[in-house]
Design a protein around this motif. Structure first.
Motif, PDB file in Angstrom:
ATOM      1  N   ILE A  50      -8.056   4.271  -6.418  1.00  0.00           N
ATOM      2  CA  ILE A  50      -6.991   3.421  -5.871  1.00  0.00           C
ATOM      3  C   ILE A  50      -5.833   4.354  -5.569  1.00  0.00           C
ATOM      4  O   ILE A  50      -5.090   4.765  -6.464  1.00  0.00           O
ATOM      5  N   CYS A  51      -5.680   4.710  -4.305  1.00  0.00           N
ATOM      6  CA  CYS A  51      -4.688   5.709  -3.903  1.00  0.00           C
ATOM      7  C   CYS A  51      -3.587   5.065  -3.059  1.00  0.00           C
ATOM      8  O   CYS A  51      -3.885   4.423  -2.048  1.00  0.00           O
ATOM      9  N   ARG A  52      -2.359   5.225  -3.487  1.00  0.00           N
ATOM     10  CA  ARG A  52      -1.195   4.707  -2.750  1.00  0.00           C
ATOM     11  C   ARG A  52      -1.293   3.204  -2.494  1.00  0.00           C
ATOM     12  O   ARG A  52      -0.754   2.693  -1.507  1.00  0.00           O
ATOM     13  N   ALA A  53      -2.016   2.487  -3.351  1.00  0.00           N
ATOM     14  CA  ALA A  53      -2.250   1.064  -3.082  1.00  0.00           C
ATOM     15  C   ALA A  53      -2.062   0.175  -4.301  1.00  0.00           C
ATOM     16  O   ALA A  53      -2.023  -1.049  -4.162  1.00  0.00           O
ATOM     17  N   PHE A  54      -1.943   0.746  -5.489  1.00  0.00           N
ATOM     18  CA  PHE A  54      -1.932  -0.062  -6.712  1.00  0.00           C
ATOM     19  C   PHE A  54      -0.758  -1.035  -6.725  1.00  0.00           C
ATOM     20  O   PHE A  54      -0.861  -2.140  -7.251  1.00  0.00           O
TER      21      PHE A  54
END
Length: 261
Positions: free
Chosen positions: A109-113
């Motif tokens: 989960i990258c730059r989206a949490f």
């Protein structure tokens, strides 16, 4: 309407990719037995999957934006190695269900949490992650949180045109104050390791604008008929920081890797 409507082309071209060192850390954190399965949540245009291609046999990536998924498909499918599987799913992450019996060895989960219902996602992952699998929540610092002089100047122009409060598409950004590691520690993946990877980047005025237009807080349509005026103001505030149109950024990726105890 997606928070990123109108940003897709800019996102693919101007969003910084995932550094090799970050990809190596993610790869090493996941179990090494075959088949290796990756689930990328909030994939956007597929930057994380692209960085990990060739390391996982079976990849599923989801996003709720149809344009993002289409762009990821066009970018990733030609690079897929023989024998590997890639499935891109347009769906809200909180509603995603993998195929029956399918479990990820690594969830990214990258730059989206911050966009997700974190409690719901982590609870659903209990069944979607293999017993020895890991969940990685990671990202670098946004321009909005920047401390570098030229980035502070850029942010001041965004505020001048769009208001002091950070935008999120047609609405306002909701800040999350709790550390992500603390949130992971309250989930099934409560054994958490933090790693930091420093990154040095070089920007130009064009790439700075392209990055801004890839974000939910400075998407092109938010400026209406003042877009040209905005670009002129950005040029004005950047001029004192470089005579060569070169702007150096010191950033870092913070990676939180959660495992079951």
């Amino acid at each position: 309407m997606s928070l990123f409507t109108g940003t897709t082309d800019y996102y693919r071209e101007y969003r910084p990719g995932i550094p090799q060192e970050v990809a190596d850390i993610l790869n090493a954190a996941a179990p090494q037995h075959a088949p290796r399965r990756l689930l990328d949540i909030g994939t956007g245009t597929g930057l994380v999957v692209e960085a990990l291609l060739g390391r996982f046999d079976d990849v599923i990536a989801n996003d709720n934006d149809a344009q993002m998924i289409a762009t990821a498909e066009a970018a990733l499918r030609p690079k897929l190695s023989a024998g590997s599987s890639l499935t891109l799913v347009e769906i809200e992450a909180e509603r995603f269900e993998p195929p029956g019996g399918w479990q990820a060895n690594l969830v990214t989960i990258c730059r989206a949490f911050h966009w997700l219902d974190q409690e719901v996602i982590l609870r659903r992952l209990e069944d979607q992650v293999s017993p020895d699998g890991v969940v990685a929540v990671f990202g670098d610092n946004s321009f909005w949180a920047a401390g570098t002089g030229w980035k502070v100047a850029v942010r001041s122009v965004v505020k001048e045109f769009l208001g002091e409060e950070r935008r999120a598409g047609s609405g306002m950004f909701k800040h999350h104050d709790r550390p992500y590691s603390e949130i992971l520690q309250e989930s099934a993946f409560s054994t958490v390791e933090e790693l930091r990877v420093p990154v040095t980047r070089t920007w130009s005025r064009e790439s700075i604008l392209g990055y801004l237009y890839s974000t939910s807080f400075a998407a092109p349509q938010l400026f209406g008929d003042r877009l040209g005026e905005f670009e002129s103001r950005i040029a004005d505030v950047l001029e004192p920081f470089s005579t060569e149109d070169v702007y150096v950024e010191e950033n870092e990726f913070l990676i939180r890797i959660g495992r079951r105890p």
